[in-house]
Write an enzyme that holds these catalytic residues in place. Sequence first.
Site, PDB file in Angstrom:
ATOM      1  N   LYS A  10       0.822  -1.215   0.000  1.00  0.00           N
ATOM      2  CA  LYS A  10       0.000   0.000   0.000  1.00  0.00           C
ATOM      3  C   LYS A  10       0.862   1.275   0.000  1.00  0.00           C
ATOM      4  O   LYS A  10       2.070   1.219   0.238  1.00  0.00           O
ATOM      5  CB  LYS A  10      -0.944  -0.041   1.204  1.00  0.00           C
ATOM      6  CG  LYS A  10      -1.955  -1.206   1.143  1.00  0.00           C
ATOM      7  CD  LYS A  10      -3.009  -1.077   2.239  1.00  0.00           C
ATOM      8  CE  LYS A  10      -4.016  -2.216   2.170  1.00  0.00           C
ATOM      9  NZ  LYS A  10      -5.128  -2.017   3.151  1.00  0.00           N
ATOM     10  N   ASN A 113      -2.134   0.267   6.556  1.00  0.00           N
ATOM     11  CA  ASN A 113      -1.705  -1.001   7.154  1.00  0.00           C
ATOM     12  C   ASN A 113      -0.786  -1.816   6.242  1.00  0.00           C
ATOM     13  O   ASN A 113      -0.746  -3.034   6.318  1.00  0.00           O
ATOM     14  CB  ASN A 113      -2.917  -1.810   7.655  1.00  0.00           C
ATOM     15  CG  ASN A 113      -3.798  -2.330   6.545  1.00  0.00           C
ATOM     16  OD1 ASN A 113      -3.677  -1.899   5.398  1.00  0.00           O
ATOM     17  ND2 ASN A 113      -4.676  -3.259   6.855  1.00  0.00           N
ATOM     18  N   GLU A 127      -9.380 -11.104  -7.510  1.00  0.00           N
ATOM     19  CA  GLU A 127      -8.421 -10.013  -7.346  1.00  0.00           C
ATOM     20  C   GLU A 127      -7.233 -10.153  -8.298  1.00  0.00           C
ATOM     21  O   GLU A 127      -6.745  -9.158  -8.827  1.00  0.00           O
ATOM     22  CB  GLU A 127      -7.956  -9.964  -5.883  1.00  0.00           C
ATOM     23  CG  GLU A 127      -9.084  -9.554  -4.939  1.00  0.00           C
ATOM     24  CD  GLU A 127      -8.679  -9.541  -3.471  1.00  0.00           C
ATOM     25  OE1 GLU A 127      -7.501  -9.853  -3.161  1.00  0.00           O
ATOM     26  OE2 GLU A 127      -9.535  -9.212  -2.639  1.00  0.00           O
TER      27      GLU A 127
HETATM   28  P1  CMP Z   1      -7.531  -4.637   3.298  1.00  0.00           P
HETATM   29  O1  CMP Z   1      -7.077  -6.019   3.546  1.00  0.00           O
HETATM   30  O2  CMP Z   1      -6.868  -3.905   2.190  1.00  0.00           O
HETATM   31  O3  CMP Z   1      -9.111  -4.655   3.024  1.00  0.00           O
HETATM   32  C1  CMP Z   1      -9.958  -3.555   3.324  1.00  0.00           C
HETATM   33  C2  CMP Z   1      -9.248  -2.488   4.093  1.00  0.00           C
HETATM   34  O4  CMP Z   1     -10.095  -1.560   4.739  1.00  0.00           O
HETATM   35  C3  CMP Z   1      -8.429  -3.101   5.190  1.00  0.00           C
HETATM   36  O5  CMP Z   1      -7.331  -3.768   4.637  1.00  0.00           O
HETATM   37  C4  CMP Z   1      -8.120  -1.872   6.051  1.00  0.00           C
HETATM   38  O6  CMP Z   1      -6.953  -1.189   5.620  1.00  0.00           O
HETATM   39  C5  CMP Z   1      -9.323  -0.949   5.781  1.00  0.00           C
HETATM   40  N1  CMP Z   1     -10.170  -0.759   6.955  1.00  0.00           N
HETATM   41  C6  CMP Z   1     -10.404   0.405   7.569  1.00  0.00           C
HETATM   42  N2  CMP Z   1     -11.238   0.257   8.606  1.00  0.00           N
HETATM   43  C7  CMP Z   1     -11.534  -1.066   8.666  1.00  0.00           C
HETATM   44  C8  CMP Z   1     -12.352  -1.860   9.532  1.00  0.00           C
HETATM   45  N3  CMP Z   1     -13.034  -1.328  10.561  1.00  0.00           N
HETATM   46  N4  CMP Z   1     -12.427  -3.188   9.296  1.00  0.00           N
HETATM   47  C9  CMP Z   1     -11.768  -3.748   8.256  1.00  0.00           C
HETATM   48  N5  CMP Z   1     -10.981  -3.038   7.396  1.00  0.00           N
HETATM   49  C10 CMP Z   1     -10.862  -1.713   7.604  1.00  0.00           C
END
Ligand code: CMP
Length: 141
Positions: A10, A113, A127
């Site tokens: 990311k 993250n 994906e």
């Molecule tokens: P990712 O695995 O990329 O999939 C969705 C993304 O939403 C997740 O990682 C997080 O970076 C983001 N996100 C933000 N808030 C939340 C939440 N409450 N629960 C899950 N994903 C979240």
Amino acid sequence: ALERTLSIIKPDAVAKNVIGEIESRFEKAGLSIVAMKMVQLSREKAEGFYAEHKERPFFKDLVDFMTSGPVVVQVLEGENAILANRDLMGATNPKEAAAGTIRADFADSIDANAVHGSDSAESAAREVSYFFADDEICARA
Ligand code: CMP
């Protein structure tokens, strides 16, 4: 089973200059990179990728973040690659991520993250094909 999974480094991790360190963790764990590119996502591309989260309160922040700078998208291949990648990443929220995982070491917040990884065989198939044509994926095995 031999699997393929989609991984995204990311914008936060790209900005921190830890692309190589993250790729190295995949390789050291026995996963092979079989496709890879750096891209600046458009809003449309990011919204389509995360379409399953469209109704979630964090959707706009997620799209804002994922379009805030370039990302590195790769296909990882190996035995049980989907779960192996999720183990390497650690929990979505870095505060909950186990020591030694990518998110524990490089992530700052639940949005920033560091990495994304497919969460199931079904999402991996969707994906991978969302980002790569069949002829952009290289045979390694
Ligand atoms: P990712 O695995 O990329 O999939 C969705 C993304 O939403 C997740 O990682 C997080 O970076 C983001 N996100 C933000 N808030 C939340 C939440 N409450 N629960 C899950 N994903 C979240």
